[in-house]
Enzyme design. Structure first.
Site, PDB file in Angstrom:
ATOM      1  CG  ASP A   1      -2.044  -0.913   1.182  1.00  0.00           C
ATOM      2  OD1 ASP A   1      -2.059  -1.743   0.260  1.00  0.00           O
ATOM      3  OD2 ASP A   1      -2.927  -0.823   2.052  1.00  0.00           O
TER       4      ASP A   1
ATOM      5  CG  HIS B   1      -4.381   2.825  -0.723  1.00  0.00           C
ATOM      6  ND1 HIS B   1      -5.299   2.206   0.075  1.00  0.00           N
ATOM      7  CD2 HIS B   1      -3.395   3.250   0.118  1.00  0.00           C
ATOM      8  CE1 HIS B   1      -4.903   2.264   1.343  1.00  0.00           C
ATOM      9  NE2 HIS B   1      -3.750   2.908   1.399  1.00  0.00           N
TER      10      HIS B   1
ATOM     11  CG  HIS C   1      -3.868   7.307   2.479  1.00  0.00           C
ATOM     12  ND1 HIS C   1      -3.979   7.219   3.853  1.00  0.00           N
ATOM     13  CD2 HIS C   1      -3.486   6.076   2.080  1.00  0.00           C
ATOM     14  CE1 HIS C   1      -3.675   5.999   4.258  1.00  0.00           C
ATOM     15  NE2 HIS C   1      -3.373   5.278   3.203  1.00  0.00           N
TER      16      HIS C   1
ATOM     17  CG  HIS D   1       2.277   0.058   4.281  1.00  0.00           C
ATOM     18  ND1 HIS D   1       2.065  -0.895   5.266  1.00  0.00           N
ATOM     19  CD2 HIS D   1       1.121   0.752   4.153  1.00  0.00           C
ATOM     20  CE1 HIS D   1       0.821  -0.766   5.718  1.00  0.00           C
ATOM     21  NE2 HIS D   1       0.228   0.222   5.067  1.00  0.00           N
TER      22      HIS D   1
HETATM   23 ZN    ZN Z   1      -2.679   3.337   3.126  1.00  0.00          ZN
END
Ligand code: ZN
Length: 323
Positions: free
Chosen positions: A135, A185, A189, A276
């Site tokens: 992510d 995503h 954010h 991530h």
């Molecule tokens: Zn995130």
């Protein structure tokens, strides 16, 4: 007047003589071709030869992956051979364990007969599969993760933030080209449960537009920031929401070993693993996790392929694992 004509005439004759003697007595130049041939060339034809495949020093044709050839000075061949060039044509091929390798093209048939593969698509499917997901990227660490995935013929899903795509479009394009799945995503954010439904839609669409601009493909899966969602948010977005079954907490520990342990201690068939691609320790952990999971009998696939393998058609609802 006659004097002047005589002077011009004699000057002309002198120049002709100088030119004739200079060309007649200039030594020819020895030139080299990549096919091994050599040639003596009158200097007045030197330039056109140098522009057409002839060189002043001995040269060799060398090869790289993908039908790439180059001609280099023989004196520089050694240095090139140490930097991924070869003296004969080469092909990329995958070893039985999945690791990517480069072999001489003439040896490909022999390798295929011994269980090597020309494409990751030819790999025999293992019974167990998991989806690594990354992510918040792309970032300056994305390429290192891609290097590892590419080396092992593994696939992962990158849930990218639209704003970060602007910063690292090359990394996104490379991920797409390598066959990684690109997921949505959002653009900036936000917590989708804290914004209006029109903002939810705008966040999803803006991300998809940016990703499409770089890769030519719109994401079909959403990972909600902070894992926050309601069925109403999912309905607004109109796409499956992909959560996770293993949270490595890599963003919190920033420790490669802890990230490795979080995955290997509990990984099971159908897991979706959250990481991530923002941190160096996550890239380092990836380099350990990927070969270990392959050794443990897992295929590393994108979220969409995981669903496909399990015979599941993803719907507009939330999934934390796919089995
Ligand atoms: Zn995130």
């Amino acid at each position: 007047m006659k004097k002047i004509i005589a002077l011009i005439l004699s000057l002309f004759l002198l120049m002709t003589f100088v030119y004739a003697t200079s060309t007649a007595y200039a030594p020819n130049t020895l030139l080299y071709h990549a096919d091994g041939s050599t040639k003596q060339v009158d200097p007045q034809f030197l330039d056109e030869h140098l522009q057409n495949g002839w060189y002043l020093y001995p040269v060799v044709t060398i090869y790289a992956v993908g039908d790439v050839t180059s001609v280099v000075y023989t004196a520089d061949v050694h240095e090139h051979l140490q930097n991924g060039w070869f003296l004969d044509p080469v092909t990329e091929i995958y070893a039985p364990g999945g690791r990517k390798s480069v072999v001489y093209t003439q040896d490909v048939e022999t390798h295929l007969a011994n269980g090597w593969y020309l494409s990751t698509k030819d790999f025999p499917k293992k019974e167990k599969a998991v989806a690594l997901t990354y992510d918040d990227g792309p970032s300056k660490f994305t390429n290192r993760i891609l290097d590892c995935l590419e080396r092992y013929g593994a696939k992962a899903t990158f849930f990218v933030v639209g704003n970060s795509v602007y910063a690292y479009p090359d990394a996104l394009l490379r991920a797409h080209t390598l066959g990684m799945e690109i997921g949505n995503h959002t653009m900036t954010h936000p917590r989708l449960t804290s914004v209006s439904s029109s903002e939810v839609l705008s966040q999803i669409n803006k991300n998809a537009n940016v990703v499409e601009k770089v890769t030519g493909t719109r994401p079909t899966l959403v990972r909600p920031p902070y894992g926050s969602y309601t069925q109403g948010v999912i309905n607004t977005a109109g796409m499956p929401f992909i959560l996770w079954s293993i949270d490595t907490l890599d963003w919190k520990t920033r420790n490669a070993q802890k990230t490795v342990d979080a995955v290997l201690s509990k990984v099971k068939d159908g897991d979706i693993i959250l990481m991530h691609d923002l941190y160096l320790p996550t890239a380092e952990a990836t380099e350990i996790i990927v070969p270990r999971l392959i050794d443990m009998g897992f295929d590393l696939v994108s979220v969409s392929e995981l669903a496909e393998r399990k015979g599941i058609t993803l719907e507009t609802k939330a999934y934390s694992k796919i089995k």
